[in-house]
Write a protein that holds these residues in place. Sequence first.
Motif, PDB file in Angstrom:
ATOM      1  N   THR A  17       0.357  -1.295  -8.518  1.00  0.00           N
ATOM      2  CA  THR A  17      -0.479  -0.619  -9.519  1.00  0.00           C
ATOM      3  C   THR A  17       0.096   0.730  -9.961  1.00  0.00           C
ATOM      4  OG1 THR A  17      -1.814   0.369  -7.741  1.00  0.00           O
ATOM      5  CG2 THR A  17      -2.589  -1.721  -8.664  1.00  0.00           C
ATOM      6  N   ALA A  18       1.135   1.204  -9.291  1.00  0.00           N
ATOM      7  CA  ALA A  18       1.702   2.513  -9.638  1.00  0.00           C
ATOM      8  C   ALA A  18       3.218   2.487  -9.466  1.00  0.00           C
ATOM      9  CB  ALA A  18       1.087   3.604  -8.761  1.00  0.00           C
ATOM     10  N   THR A  26       1.185   7.239 -11.083  1.00  0.00           N
ATOM     11  CA  THR A  26      -0.214   6.822 -10.911  1.00  0.00           C
ATOM     12  C   THR A  26      -1.005   7.001 -12.194  1.00  0.00           C
ATOM     13  OG1 THR A  26      -0.776   9.021 -10.075  1.00  0.00           O
ATOM     14  CG2 THR A  26      -0.275   7.323  -8.435  1.00  0.00           C
ATOM     15  N   ASN A  39       2.408   1.670  -3.525  1.00  0.00           N
ATOM     16  CA  ASN A  39       1.432   2.156  -4.505  1.00  0.00           C
ATOM     17  C   ASN A  39       1.085   3.618  -4.280  1.00  0.00           C
ATOM     18  OD1 ASN A  39       1.104  -0.127  -6.145  1.00  0.00           O
ATOM     19  ND2 ASN A  39      -0.362  -1.052  -4.734  1.00  0.00           N
ATOM     20  N   ASP A  89       0.702  -7.043  -7.306  1.00  0.00           N
ATOM     21  CA  ASP A  89      -0.167  -6.131  -6.563  1.00  0.00           C
ATOM     22  C   ASP A  89       0.251  -4.665  -6.709  1.00  0.00           C
ATOM     23  OD1 ASP A  89      -1.812  -8.157  -5.532  1.00  0.00           O
ATOM     24  OD2 ASP A  89      -0.426  -8.548  -3.872  1.00  0.00           O
ATOM     25  N   ASP A 144       0.834  -1.211   0.000  1.00  0.00           N
ATOM     26  CA  ASP A 144       0.000   0.000   0.000  1.00  0.00           C
ATOM     27  C   ASP A 144       0.869   1.261   0.000  1.00  0.00           C
ATOM     28  OD1 ASP A 144      -2.232  -1.577  -0.001  1.00  0.00           O
ATOM     29  OD2 ASP A 144      -2.757  -1.244   2.107  1.00  0.00           O
TER      30      ASP A 144
END
Length: 427
Positions: A342-343, A375, A320, A340, A317
């Motif tokens: 995403t950015a 992002t 990301n 996992d 987390d």
Amino acid sequence: MKQFMDIIENPARLDWPALMERNITDDREIERAVGEIVERVRCEGDAALHHYAMKFDGVRIETLELSEQECLEATENVSDSVKHAITQAARNIGKFHAAQMPKTVDVIPFPGVHCMQRTVPLQRVGLYIPGGRAPLFSTVLMLGLPAKIAGCKEIILCTPKGADGRIAPEIVYAARVCGINRIFCVGGAQAVAAMAYGTESIPRVDKIFGPGNRYVTKAKQLVSRITAIDMPAGPSEVLVMADTTARPDFVAADLLSQAEHGPDSQSILVCQTMKIAQDVAEEVYRQAVSLNRVSIVEESLEHSRIVVLPTREDMVDFANAYAAEHLIISMEKPWDIAADITAAGSVFIGNYSPESAGDYASGTNHTLPTGGWATSYSGVNYDSFVRKITYQEISREGLTELADTIITMANAEGLDAHAAAVKIRIK
């Protein structure tokens, strides 16, 4: 224990945003100065470029464009070992980017309706390559090769002359490897302005690519109103994710390789235990003091940090949310972690995938979004140098079948002329 990096243990999520802040100052004086440079280049053309070369670089330029003879002489000053390294890196970078070439999309979504999408290269692109303390000839490969593979008709390159009055010969050689034959001795914000507006010597381009300092970055932002740019970019950055399977000496080396880019670069370690954090902090200090650019590294590490988060979920987390330019995963089952993510601009998997490999020779591109822009932005790739054009051909029968749908939607939007353009054809 002597160390350059602060360690923050298990911070609350409310405190994460402060830990993710980049070292980017909102300097209005830079914006004012760059605005003045851009406007003078727009109005005065080559004369402004000569003026700023003397003002900022202390170099008097007789001719803005390198001659063929100057290019040949420069390439002769590149060592055989560097030539070999550039050739090998170019082979890998070219292979990776050539594999990205898309197929033409050709679809009949409905009888009588034929739709296509074709890829068309940008016609003229401009590459900015910084000179100064570290002339980035590797960036020539990262930008020039995909531009050539994409089929851009004209590729120009701007880079400043050094204090010795020369362009780094490695930059010239890398340009030749990429098939770039037009090199201009212009640097800074003025080079960006010249490529955006065009001057007597430098042609106006369709899109500007390349990294640079805060002045170059601000110039790209200003001219993006009239010409496309590759992406928002700022100081370089890395985030390393590490668990007990990571090597502290490897992790420290990765943090330092990023920190030496410049005093405003940032290196972040997110790890699972205080022991890893302390071991890496000690290694960072031990390795840093022997580096040639230790003073720059120390400045960079002042706004770098180590964050201890005990769970893999929290680490993912945090990564990301930070959206790093470079993300290194030195953890057990790293591909599961990567799934996992995403950015991120570019992800490096495992203990033997240093960020410097991507900077030079693995094949992936090193021109990447910074400052959290990962992002929403991709790094430079084949698609950066092309446009997609769509086509459609509809038969009378196909239009007749679609007519009710088009007319109903047009009328619902209050655009009766749109509806009429269909009705007139199917009477």
